[in-house]
Structures are given as C-alpha cells and as structure tokens.
Enzyme design. Structure first.
Site, short mmCIF file in Angstrom:
data_model
loop_
_atom_site.label_atom_id
_atom_site.label_comp_id
_atom_site.label_asym_id
_atom_site.label_seq_id
_atom_site.Cartn_x
_atom_site.Cartn_y
_atom_site.Cartn_z
N ASP A 1 -10.39 -4.22 -3.51
CA ASP A 1 -11.14 -3.46 -4.51
C ASP A 1 -12.09 -2.45 -3.86
O ASP A 1 -12.53 -1.50 -4.50
CB ASP A 1 -11.92 -4.41 -5.44
CG ASP A 1 -10.98 -5.10 -6.41
OD1 ASP A 1 -9.98 -4.49 -6.79
OD2 ASP A 1 -11.25 -6.27 -6.76
N GLN B 1 6.83 23.88 -0.03
CA GLN B 1 7.58 24.87 -0.81
C GLN B 1 6.98 26.27 -0.64
O GLN B 1 7.70 27.25 -0.47
CB GLN B 1 7.55 24.45 -2.30
CG GLN B 1 8.66 25.06 -3.13
CD GLN B 1 10.03 24.56 -2.70
OE1 GLN B 1 10.18 23.48 -2.15
NE2 GLN B 1 11.05 25.38 -2.91
N ARG C 1 -9.24 0.12 -1.21
CA ARG C 1 -8.34 1.06 -1.88
C ARG C 1 -9.03 2.38 -2.23
O ARG C 1 -8.37 3.40 -2.40
CB ARG C 1 -7.77 0.41 -3.16
CG ARG C 1 -6.70 -0.61 -2.86
CD ARG C 1 -6.25 -1.39 -4.07
NE ARG C 1 -5.20 -2.34 -3.71
CZ ARG C 1 -4.83 -3.36 -4.44
NH1 ARG C 1 -5.44 -3.61 -5.60
NH2 ARG C 1 -3.86 -4.15 -4.04
N GLU D 1 -1.67 -1.18 0.88
CA GLU D 1 -2.81 -1.72 0.12
C GLU D 1 -2.51 -1.75 -1.39
O GLU D 1 -3.38 -1.54 -2.22
CB GLU D 1 -4.09 -0.94 0.44
CG GLU D 1 -4.41 -1.06 1.92
CD GLU D 1 -5.77 -0.55 2.30
OE1 GLU D 1 -6.72 -0.85 1.56
OE2 GLU D 1 -5.86 0.13 3.33
N GLY D 2 -1.26 -2.06 -1.69
CA GLY D 2 -0.82 -2.16 -3.08
C GLY D 2 -0.10 -0.90 -3.51
O GLY D 2 -0.67 0.18 -3.50
N THR E 1 0.63 -9.18 4.57
CA THR E 1 2.04 -9.07 4.20
C THR E 1 2.93 -9.94 5.09
O THR E 1 2.72 -10.03 6.31
CB THR E 1 2.50 -7.60 4.32
OG1 THR E 1 1.60 -6.79 3.55
CG2 THR E 1 3.91 -7.41 3.81
N ILE F 1 2.04 -4.88 9.93
CA ILE F 1 0.61 -4.99 10.16
C ILE F 1 0.09 -3.82 11.02
O ILE F 1 0.48 -3.67 12.19
CB ILE F 1 0.26 -6.35 10.82
CG1 ILE F 1 0.86 -7.50 9.98
CG2 ILE F 1 -1.25 -6.51 10.98
CD1 ILE F 1 0.53 -7.49 8.50
C1 LIG Z 1 3.02 1.80 7.42
C2 LIG Z 1 2.61 0.53 6.74
C3 LIG Z 1 1.40 -0.06 7.07
C4 LIG Z 1 1.03 -1.27 6.45
N1 LIG Z 1 -0.12 -1.90 6.87
C5 LIG Z 1 -0.36 -3.17 6.43
C6 LIG Z 1 -1.42 -3.95 7.00
O1 LIG Z 1 -2.17 -3.49 7.88
N2 LIG Z 1 -1.58 -5.23 6.56
C7 LIG Z 1 -0.77 -5.79 5.63
O2 LIG Z 1 -0.97 -6.95 5.28
N3 LIG Z 1 0.24 -5.07 5.05
C8 LIG Z 1 0.46 -3.78 5.45
N4 LIG Z 1 1.51 -3.07 4.90
C9 LIG Z 1 2.35 -3.68 3.90
C10 LIG Z 1 2.20 -3.07 2.51
O3 LIG Z 1 0.94 -3.40 1.97
C11 LIG Z 1 3.39 -3.56 1.67
O4 LIG Z 1 4.54 -2.91 2.18
C12 LIG Z 1 3.21 -3.25 0.20
O5 LIG Z 1 2.16 -4.00 -0.34
C13 LIG Z 1 4.48 -3.53 -0.60
O6 LIG Z 1 5.04 -4.77 -0.27
P1 LIG Z 1 6.60 -4.88 0.11
O7 LIG Z 1 6.88 -3.86 1.15
O8 LIG Z 1 6.93 -6.28 0.39
O9 LIG Z 1 7.39 -4.41 -1.20
P2 LIG Z 1 7.72 -5.31 -2.48
O10 LIG Z 1 6.54 -6.09 -2.87
O11 LIG Z 1 8.99 -6.04 -2.23
O12 LIG Z 1 7.96 -4.18 -3.56
C14 LIG Z 1 9.17 -3.40 -3.64
C15 LIG Z 1 9.07 -2.53 -4.90
O13 LIG Z 1 8.95 -3.38 -6.05
C16 LIG Z 1 7.79 -3.04 -6.77
N5 LIG Z 1 7.17 -4.22 -7.36
C17 LIG Z 1 6.85 -5.40 -6.76
N6 LIG Z 1 6.25 -6.22 -7.61
C18 LIG Z 1 6.19 -5.57 -8.80
C19 LIG Z 1 5.68 -5.89 -10.09
N7 LIG Z 1 5.05 -7.05 -10.34
N8 LIG Z 1 5.80 -4.98 -11.08
C20 LIG Z 1 6.39 -3.79 -10.84
N9 LIG Z 1 6.89 -3.42 -9.65
C21 LIG Z 1 6.79 -4.29 -8.64
C22 LIG Z 1 6.85 -2.40 -5.74
O14 LIG Z 1 5.90 -1.57 -6.36
C23 LIG Z 1 7.84 -1.62 -4.91
O15 LIG Z 1 8.15 -0.40 -5.53
C24 LIG Z 1 1.87 -1.84 5.47
C25 LIG Z 1 3.06 -1.20 5.11
C26 LIG Z 1 3.45 -0.05 5.75
C27 LIG Z 1 4.77 0.59 5.37
#
Ligand SMILES: Cc1cc2nc3c(=O)[nH]c(=O)nc-3n(C[C@H](O)[C@H](O)[C@H](O)COP(=O)(O)OP(=O)(O)OC[C@H]3O[C@@H](n4cnc5c(N)ncnc54)[C@H](O)[C@@H]3O)c2cc1C
Length: 384
Positions: free
Chosen positions: A242, A338, A245, A365-366, A126, A157
């Site tokens: 794959d 609750q 998750r 992870e998505g 990310t 991360i």
């Molecule tokens: C505590 C924590 C730990 C994490 N650990 C890791 C890690 O170790 N490594 C790493 O690489 N990442 C990590 N992440 C990142 C995480 O995987 C991302 O936050 C996540 O994939 C969503 O990306 P984003 O936050 O940029 O949201 P966005 O992609 O901006 O999404 C925002 C909203 O829009 C929706 N959306 C986006 N695209 C679409 C679409 N095509 N159709 C419909 N809806 C959509 C999403 O579902 C979401 O509801 C972590 C995040 C957190 C909070």
C-alpha cells in the site's frame, strides 16, 4: 484546497532533477543497459546526497520525509532515465517492512547501511506457483532449536544477485487455515549456507535491475531475523504494497514525462513536407493528449503520496495511482516512439527503452488486474 507543492518539496524535486541531469549520462545508460549492470557508482552518489531512504526517520539514516517526497525524487530520476531511475527506486526494495514492523535494533542494523549505499535489499514474495495470489506460500520456515529452517523457491526477485539480504515471505504454520494466517516475513542474509541465487534470464526491459530466482535449501536463520510478529507476514506485505505501489506510480509518471519530453523536443526539430512535425495539428493533438494523461497521473500519484503521509493507508487510492500512472507510462512511451517514427525504434533515441521499461510498472507489485480488484472491492464492498 491547495494543489501546490511546498517550497521544500519543490526544492527536493529540483535537486533530484539536477542530480539526474548531471549523473545519468545517456552513453553510460546505454552501456549499463547493454551489459545488464546495476548503476553502482550512481547509486553510491545518490546515497551520499540523501536521495535513498529519505523517508526513514533520522535515527535510521533518513531525513524524516514522506512517500510524497520520495515519489518526487523517483519521478525525476525516471524522467531523466527510465532504467537508472527504476534501478535506484528499488535499490532498498521491501525495506519499509523493516521500517514499519521491525524492532529498533533491526531498523538501525539494516536501514542505516541502505541509506549509506553499503547495502542493497530485496523482497522475496513471488514463487513459481504463486504470483498474484500470495495467500499461500510453498516456501516454509519451520522453527527448530531457536532457528528458522527455510526451504522453497522464490522467483522474479529484484536485486537477488546484488542484495545483502532479502525479506522472505514464508509459511511458518503450514497447517494454518486460511493459510495466509500462518505466514511470516523473515530477513535472510544472502550469504547463508543453503541459499542459492541465479538470474532468471533475458527480459524485455529494466535491464539494469537484476531479476533472479532464489532457492532455499535448509537455510538456517536465527529467530531474531523475524520481522514483525510471527504469522503476520501476509498482512505486513499487504501494508508494504500500500506504500510501495505509490512509488511504482511515480516510476510510471517519470517514464511518461521523460518520453514526452523527448517527443516534444524531436517534433520541434524534425521537418517533413516542408513543416516541422509539431506544426501538424495531429501532432499537436497527440502531444495534448499525452500531456493531459501525464497531468492526471501526476495528480493521482501526488494525492496518493500526500494521503499516505497525512492520513495513512488507503489501498484504493494507492491502487488507482499505480494502475493509472503505469498505463499512462506505456501509452505515452508508445506514442513517443510513433512521433519519432523510425528513429523511435532505434535504441540510441531512448524512447524504445522507456517503452520497454514502462511495461513492468503494469506487472510488478501487483498487476493492473489485481489493482482493479482492490479498487473494486473498496468501492463495491464485500458481496454476499
Ligand atoms: C522484472 C520483474 C521484477 C519483479 N520483482 C519482484 C520482486 O522483487 N519480488 C517479488 O516478490 N516479486 C517480483 N516480481 C513478481 C511480480 O510481482 C509478479 O510477476 C506479479 O505479481 C504477477 O504474478 P505472476 O507473474 O505469477 O502472474 P499470475 O499471478 O499468474 O497472473 C497472470 C495473469 O493473470 C491475471 N490474474 C491473476 N489473478 C487474477 C485475478 N484474481 N483476477 C484477474 N486477473 C488475475 C494477472 O493479472 C495476469 O494478467 C517481479 C516480476 C518481474 C517480471
């Protein structure tokens, strides 16, 4: 068709449960959570007993089990304590990229220390501008004199501050069209010059698991740190998801079961209007709904794990298991609060922490929306 776990699998589940019951002390968990501290001692003990990396072959420190056995362990860990369970579940995050695509030498060098508790890993995909959409990376890795020179920023991360290395998804060919055909997975040791890591700040749950930002400022890594083929990184990460998750599904399943256990126990003890809470029919129906959801989540997670181990990747099934078990975790933990009433809102009673920890399984992870996209494209096919 046989829905029974094998005797050996039942034994693994029992052993994980006993370990968690013996080691995941409630007071210790509350303290670690308050201090945002990774459960280092418990991690070392879990490694010693072979719970971490059990799905690696023996040659790489594992025991040759599959993702199903790994899921059984993480289910029991998260059932006993959602925060410790998740921290242990992701302590070797992204190592499957090495397992699947790395050379024999890389597997020996990086996987064995993970199983011994000497190393913790992280996976950096990310970026501030790219979360769900990883088809283009702003982090670049350009080959120069036999080394990759990496520049860019990764965010959210897991384990950044405690990991010895990260698998970083980089744009190795900035001119590739489409861009995802020019990405690579590169292992970066966190001590390298130009690498900086910082905590992203206070978050809702999983407080024992560090969430960090990584900055790469002309970080040089040898070409040998490339994991898999050059420009195949995007595909490596998708295949990794794959598998991984399914484990997130197992986290959700365990959290749901743990919240349910606490709610059942509480409603059997608490009296209101001269009756135990569990004697009210509405309580019984709530418990019945919770138990049914958990059972369905379990069937899906186990099926996805079994399918992966016996037949290979099925993105649709993996996404169904992850999405469904994550939702069940949030819903069951919510209902558990609750059922405990005001006490449910108090940290000492644990279910509020389970609820806060559950939510991440619908995001990382998505997100659940991205899982739905995967499921939909598998069942509908490519639209013209
Ligand atoms: C505590 C924590 C730990 C994490 N650990 C890791 C890690 O170790 N490594 C790493 O690489 N990442 C990590 N992440 C990142 C995480 O995987 C991302 O936050 C996540 O994939 C969503 O990306 P984003 O936050 O940029 O949201 P966005 O992609 O901006 O999404 C925002 C909203 O829009 C929706 N959306 C986006 N695209 C679409 C679409 N095509 N159709 C419909 N809806 C959509 C999403 O579902 C979401 O509801 C972590 C995040 C957190 C909070």
């Amino acid at each position: 068709m046989d829905f029974e776990l094998l005797e050996e699998q039942k034994e693994i589940k029992r052993a994980a449960s006993e370990f968690a019951k013996g080691e995941f002390d409630k007071e210790v968990a509350l303290e670690l959570s308050k201090n945002h501290a990774f459960p280092m001692e418990i991690h070392k003990k879990a490694c010693k007993l072979g719970f971490i990396g059990m799905h690696y072959p023996e040659a790489y420190g594992g025991q040759g089990y599959g993702i199903l056995e790994n899921s059984l362990v993480m289910e029991e860990f998260c059932r006993q304590d959602s925060s410790i369970g998740i921290a242990l579940s992701v302590c070797n995050f992204s190592s499957e990229i090495i397992l699947r695509f790395g050379s024999d030498e890389q597997k020996k060098k990086y996987l064995i220390p993970l199983t011994k508790g000497e190393t913790i890993s992280s996976g950096a995909f990310t970026e501030p501008d790219h979360g769900s959409d990883i088809t283009q990376m702003f982090t670049t890795a350009i080959l120069s004199d036999g080394e990759f020179v990496i520049n860019g920023t990764k965010t959210f991360i897991t384990n950044g501050t405690i990991a010895k290395f990260a698998i970083v998804l980089c744009q190795t060919d900035p001119n590739a069209k489409p861009p995802y055909r020019g990405q690579s997975t590169i292992l970066v040791e966190t001590g390298r010059e130009g690498f900086e890591v910082s905590d992203v700040g206070e978050k809702m749950g999983i407080k024992m698991s560090p969430t960090t930002e990584m900055a790469f400022n002309n970080v040089r890594t040898p070409r040998e740190n490339l994991i898999g083929e050059l420009h195949r990184g995007f595909y490596n990460v998708l295949e990794f998801f794959d598998e991984s998750r399914i484990l997130v599904g197992a986290q959700g399943l365990g959290i749901a079961q743990g919240a349910f256990d606490r709610a059942l126990d509480y409603t059997k003890k608490r009296t209101q209007f001269g009756k135990k809470l569990v004697d009210f029919q509405i309580t019984q129906h709530k418990l019945a709904d919770m138990a049914t959801k958990i059972e369905v989540a379990r069937l899906l997670v186990y099926k996805a794990g079994w399918n992966f181990d016996h037949k290979g990747i099925d993105p649709k099934l993996t996404s169904m298991a992850k999405m469904f078990a994550a939702r069940v975790a949030v819903e069951v933990a919510d209902e558990a609060i609750q059922l405990l009433g005001g006490y449910g809102y108090i940290t000492e009673y644990e279910v509020e922490r389970f609820y806060r920890d559950a939510k991440i399984t619908e995001i990382y992870e998505g997100t659940k929306e991205i899982q739905k996209n995967t499921i939909a494209s598998a069942i509908i096919g490519k639209l013209k």
